[in-house]
Structures are given as C-alpha cells and as structure tokens.
Design a protein around this motif. Structure first.
Motif, PDB file in Angstrom:
ATOM      1  N   ARG A 274      -5.367  -3.974  16.797  1.00 48.63           N
ATOM      2  CA  ARG A 274      -4.746  -4.363  15.530  1.00 48.63           C
ATOM      3  C   ARG A 274      -5.841  -4.643  14.493  1.00 48.63           C
ATOM      4  O   ARG A 274      -6.868  -5.228  14.813  1.00 48.63           O
ATOM      5  N   ALA A 275      -5.586  -4.234  13.268  1.00 50.23           N
ATOM      6  CA  ALA A 275      -6.490  -4.534  12.158  1.00 50.23           C
ATOM      7  C   ALA A 275      -6.114  -5.890  11.584  1.00 50.23           C
ATOM      8  O   ALA A 275      -4.991  -6.090  11.116  1.00 50.23           O
ATOM      9  N   VAL A 276      -7.065  -6.843  11.648  1.00 48.16           N
ATOM     10  CA  VAL A 276      -6.811  -8.200  11.160  1.00 48.16           C
ATOM     11  C   VAL A 276      -7.977  -8.642  10.281  1.00 48.16           C
ATOM     12  O   VAL A 276      -9.101  -8.779  10.780  1.00 48.16           O
ATOM     13  N   PRO A 277      -7.737  -8.830   8.974  1.00 47.43           N
ATOM     14  CA  PRO A 277      -6.498  -8.534   8.259  1.00 47.43           C
ATOM     15  C   PRO A 277      -6.358  -7.029   8.015  1.00 47.43           C
ATOM     16  O   PRO A 277      -7.334  -6.302   8.143  1.00 47.43           O
ATOM     17  N   GLY A 278      -5.172  -6.604   7.695  1.00 47.38           N
ATOM     18  CA  GLY A 278      -4.923  -5.193   7.431  1.00 47.38           C
ATOM     19  C   GLY A 278      -3.550  -4.748   7.878  1.00 47.38           C
ATOM     20  O   GLY A 278      -2.794  -4.143   7.111  1.00 47.38           O
ATOM     21  N   GLU A 279      -3.204  -5.047   9.120  1.00 48.45           N
ATOM     22  CA  GLU A 279      -1.885  -4.649   9.612  1.00 48.45           C
ATOM     23  C   GLU A 279      -0.795  -5.328   8.778  1.00 48.45           C
ATOM     24  O   GLU A 279      -0.802  -6.544   8.589  1.00 48.45           O
ATOM     25  N   GLY A 280       0.119  -4.527   8.254  1.00 48.52           N
ATOM     26  CA  GLY A 280       1.209  -5.048   7.445  1.00 48.52           C
ATOM     27  C   GLY A 280       0.856  -5.292   5.994  1.00 48.52           C
ATOM     28  O   GLY A 280       1.695  -5.796   5.229  1.00 48.52           O
ATOM     29  N   ALA A 281      -0.356  -4.936   5.582  1.00 52.05           N
ATOM     30  CA  ALA A 281      -0.777  -5.174   4.194  1.00 52.05           C
ATOM     31  C   ALA A 281       0.093  -4.381   3.227  1.00 52.05           C
ATOM     32  O   ALA A 281       0.471  -3.239   3.490  1.00 52.05           O
ATOM     33  N   ASP A 282       0.410  -4.993   2.103  1.00 58.13           N
ATOM     34  CA  ASP A 282       1.263  -4.381   1.082  1.00 58.13           C
ATOM     35  C   ASP A 282       0.394  -3.571   0.126  1.00 58.13           C
ATOM     36  O   ASP A 282       0.093  -4.000  -0.986  1.00 58.13           O
ATOM     37  N   LEU A 283      -0.037  -2.395   0.575  1.00 56.81           N
ATOM     38  CA  LEU A 283      -0.908  -1.517  -0.200  1.00 56.81           C
ATOM     39  C   LEU A 283      -0.160  -0.258  -0.610  1.00 56.81           C
ATOM     40  O   LEU A 283       0.649   0.265   0.160  1.00 56.81           O
ATOM     41  N   GLN A 284      -0.448   0.240  -1.790  1.00 56.25           N
ATOM     42  CA  GLN A 284       0.083   1.538  -2.211  1.00 56.25           C
ATOM     43  C   GLN A 284      -1.035   2.562  -2.040  1.00 56.25           C
ATOM     44  O   GLN A 284      -2.077   2.474  -2.689  1.00 56.25           O
ATOM     45  N   ILE A 285      -0.844   3.530  -1.151  1.00 59.06           N
ATOM     46  CA  ILE A 285      -1.859   4.548  -0.889  1.00 59.06           C
ATOM     47  C   ILE A 285      -1.711   5.688  -1.902  1.00 59.06           C
ATOM     48  O   ILE A 285      -0.622   6.223  -2.100  1.00 59.06           O
ATOM     49  N   TRP A 286      -2.824   6.033  -2.520  1.00 53.87           N
ATOM     50  CA  TRP A 286      -2.918   7.187  -3.411  1.00 53.87           C
ATOM     51  C   TRP A 286      -3.987   8.126  -2.872  1.00 53.87           C
ATOM     52  O   TRP A 286      -4.996   7.675  -2.317  1.00 53.87           O
ATOM     53  N   LEU A 287      -3.792   9.428  -3.056  1.00 52.97           N
ATOM     54  CA  LEU A 287      -4.857  10.390  -2.805  1.00 52.97           C
ATOM     55  C   LEU A 287      -5.339  10.928  -4.148  1.00 52.97           C
ATOM     56  O   LEU A 287      -4.537  11.142  -5.059  1.00 52.97           O
ATOM     57  N   LEU A 288      -6.650  11.128  -4.265  1.00 53.20           N
ATOM     58  CA  LEU A 288      -7.244  11.646  -5.489  1.00 53.20           C
ATOM     59  C   LEU A 288      -7.835  13.020  -5.225  1.00 53.20           C
ATOM     60  O   LEU A 288      -8.402  13.261  -4.146  1.00 53.20           O
ATOM     61  N   GLY A 289      -7.731  13.927  -6.202  1.00 52.84           N
ATOM     62  CA  GLY A 289      -8.257  15.266  -6.013  1.00 52.84           C
ATOM     63  C   GLY A 289      -8.642  15.935  -7.311  1.00 52.84           C
ATOM     64  O   GLY A 289      -8.114  15.613  -8.374  1.00 52.84           O
TER      65      GLY A 289
END
Length: 372
Positions: free
Chosen positions: A194-209
């Motif tokens: 488990r990623a601690v902190p990290g698991e369950g984080a309220d992040l919006q993932i964007w990809l850039l190109g």
C-alpha cells in the motif's frame, strides 16, 4: 461564455537572479493568480536548465498550497521516466493528505522520449509546411530528436536514472500509479503493498502531450483529461487533440473528452508595450532550441544587444509567431481563436518576462478581460 483559464509556471530565473528569487516570485504569482480567478496553477518539471527553478513539482506545490487556499494546483508535468510510480503516488498522496482535494497529477513521458530520438533521426517524418486553420497559425514542426539523442542529454539521463535502470513503458507506469492510488497492490502469493500516503488520494490525473502519439492516445483510451501543448509544439496541437478524441472511451472519470490547450502569452496595457516586454523571449527560446538548455531569462538590454542571424531567427520563428502578445483585448481574441479551433474545454497560459511586475500584471490584465 469563456472556458476556464489556468496558469503554467516554470519558476523562471532571470539574468542576474537566483533560484531562490525565482521560487519566491512563484509563490507571489500564485497568490495573485488565486485572487484574479484562475482555475488552476500548474508548475513544470525541468532539469539541468540554468533558467528554470521548477525541477521538483511536488515540493514546489506544497509551498504554493501553504500560501493559497482555493486554487487547484498541479504538475505540468511530472516526468514519469525519471522516478518510480510509487514515489509519484507518495509525493502527491502526501500533498493531498495535507491539502485535500486540490491537486492535479499531470503526467508526461519525456523520460521515455529520449530512447525514441535515435529512431526519429534515422527515419525523419516528411516535411510539413506552415498553414492557417480557421485563423490559427499551425507552423512548420520543430524536431527535438537531435537534442534528445545528444551526448549532453545522455549525461542528463545518467544523472536522472539509477545505474542500469531503463524508463518503463508509459502504460505500465500508469497501470502502477492507478493501482497504487486505488490499492492495495498484490502479488500471486497474496502479499499486499500500500502507498502511504497515497492510497485513496483525491487526485485528478491528467496526461500531457505534444503530438498525436502515445500520450494523446492513452489519455483517450483510458478516459482521462488531456492537455495539449500549443506553446511547446504548436505545429502538432491539432494532431494531438484529434488523436485524443479519436481514441477516447468513456470512463468513471469522464463521460466525454476533456481537453486543455496551452499557449505562450504576454499582456500589457497596449500592444506596443507588450511587444517591448516580450522581446527577450526569442533569445530565451533560442537557447533551448540549440540544446544548451534554457538560459536565465534575458534582460531587455541583453536582447537589444543581440545580433540575430537569419539562421537563428528561423530556429525560433514558430515559437515567436505563435506567442500571443498584445493588449488584453488582442490576446483574449487570439486565445478564443485557439479555443475555437482546438475545441479546448480549458486554456493554460504561460508568461515569460524579465520583470516580475510585468508578469503579474500580464496575468491580472488577461484575467480581468477574460472574465469580463
């Protein structure tokens, strides 16, 4: 109704200035951006560039979060070839734990691009000509392949990567990031990580190109929002957004495509003043295009003293022609053309000036005009 307007900041170091100066100016600009009504404030990741202080997005975003309260913050972009998925998730998980629900995890694949440069040099694409599409200039493309395949870039790669390591495939990185965010990750024997902190984080993932390649296609196929670079690669912005839309599949994140497009802008009270403020930009871009890395942003005096050759002018012509420079009305009109032609749902603007006051004023004048 205008689409949301956001800022991309490189924390530029000016000629005669220091990285500390640049970072304090970033904090000041972020406060002004929040007050002016910008939707997002993103910072870049650049390494080994004497003129850019934004090398560690997560660290810088934590400092920005501490001096702002509402504006969304993000990376434009974390370079996934330079660190592990776990470290990325932990860094942004820590930010979200301290300042919940405010972060965009923008991801790029520059670390993977270097190994493709040799192939590009061996089989260069056919030449393309400048064109205008419904009022938007689409210039001839510029290839970074010679820079990426250079000995200088190889040295950078050695310093950015652990001995013997190779940047993983972009899709593999995304799989691991998404798995760690939703967690736990398990192996065939049932062991959990488990990623601690990290698991369950309220992040919006964007990809850039910067093209219609892997980033655009993967963002579409996974139903993620996509940011296309008109400011870095103006020649390929339409290719990028078209590839993203063609690949798009609805997801739990998005029911339909969502695109943000970037642009270089300089705004002043009138067109003539804006052109004067923007003049050093060409010399700064030239340093990047020659493979030397971005120099500290030149002063107007340095720019005026530079004797340009035709070859040097040609090297930066596309970036100068696609930089939106002028009064608030002039630049807002150009941005609306960019938005209309690309179909962007949001716009991301970046501004380079020698004087910090000019940069703050540029963003404030544009926001006032944009929001009416």
């Amino acid at each position: 109704m205008s689409v949301p307007l956001s800022i991309l900041d490189l924390a530029p170091i000016i000629a005669g200035g220091t990285a500390g100066d640049a970072l304090h100016r970033t904090l000041d600009l972020a406060r002004h951006a929040e007050q002016a009504g910008y939707a997002r404030y993103w910072v870049a990741e650049h390494h080994f560039t004497p003129g850019v202080a934004s090398s560690q997005p997560a660290l810088l975003l934590g400092q920005i979060a501490a001096v702002t309260s509402r504006i969304r913050l993000g990376s434009g972009a974390v370079q996934t070839g330079h660190q592990t998925p776990l470290s990325i998730v932990e860094q942004f998980g820590l930010l979200d734990a301290l300042y919940p629900g405010r972060f965009d995890l923008g991801l790029g694949r520059s670390g993977q691009r270097a190994k493709e440069a040799v192939k590009e040099l061996a089989t260069p694409p056919p030449p393309a000509e400048e064109r205008v599409v419904d009022g938007l200039l689409i210039p001839k493309p510029f290839s970074f392949a010679p820079i990426l395949a250079s000995a200088r870039s190889a040295l950078f790669g050695k310093l950015l990567h652990l001995p013997g390591s190779q940047p993983p495939d972009f899709t593999e990185v995304l799989d691991q990031i998404e798995a760690l965010l939703t967690g736990p990750v398990t192996d065939d024997d049932g062991n959990e990580a488990r990623a601690v902190p990290g698991e369950g984080a309220d992040l919006q993932i964007w990809l850039l190109g910067s093209s219609g390649g892997e980033s655009a296609q993967v963002a579409g196929a996974r139903g993620l929002p996509f940011a296309a670079n008109y400011h870095v690669a103006p020649a390929k912005v339409l290719e990028a957004v078209e590839a993203y839309r063609a690949a798009f599949r609805p997801s739990a994140t998005l029911a339909q495509p969502h695109i943000m497009v970037s642009a270089d802008v300089v705004v002043a009270p009138d067109d003539a003043t804006a052109r004067e403020i923007a003049e050093p930009f060409g010399l700064w871009v030239h340093s990047i295009r020659t493979g030397a890395g971005a120099i500290p942003f030149p002063s107007p005096h340095q720019s005026a003293a530079h004797a340009w050759t035709p070859q040097q002018r040609d090297l930066v012509a596309d970036r100068l022609a696609t930089q939106f420079v002028g009064s608030p009305q002039t630049v807002a009109t150009q941005l609306r053309t960019l938005q209309r032609v690309t179909g962007a749902d949001e716009l991301l603007v970046t501004t380079m000036t020698y004087d910090h006051t000019d940069r703050v004023r540029s963003f404030e004048l544009l926001a006032k005009e944009w929001h009416g």
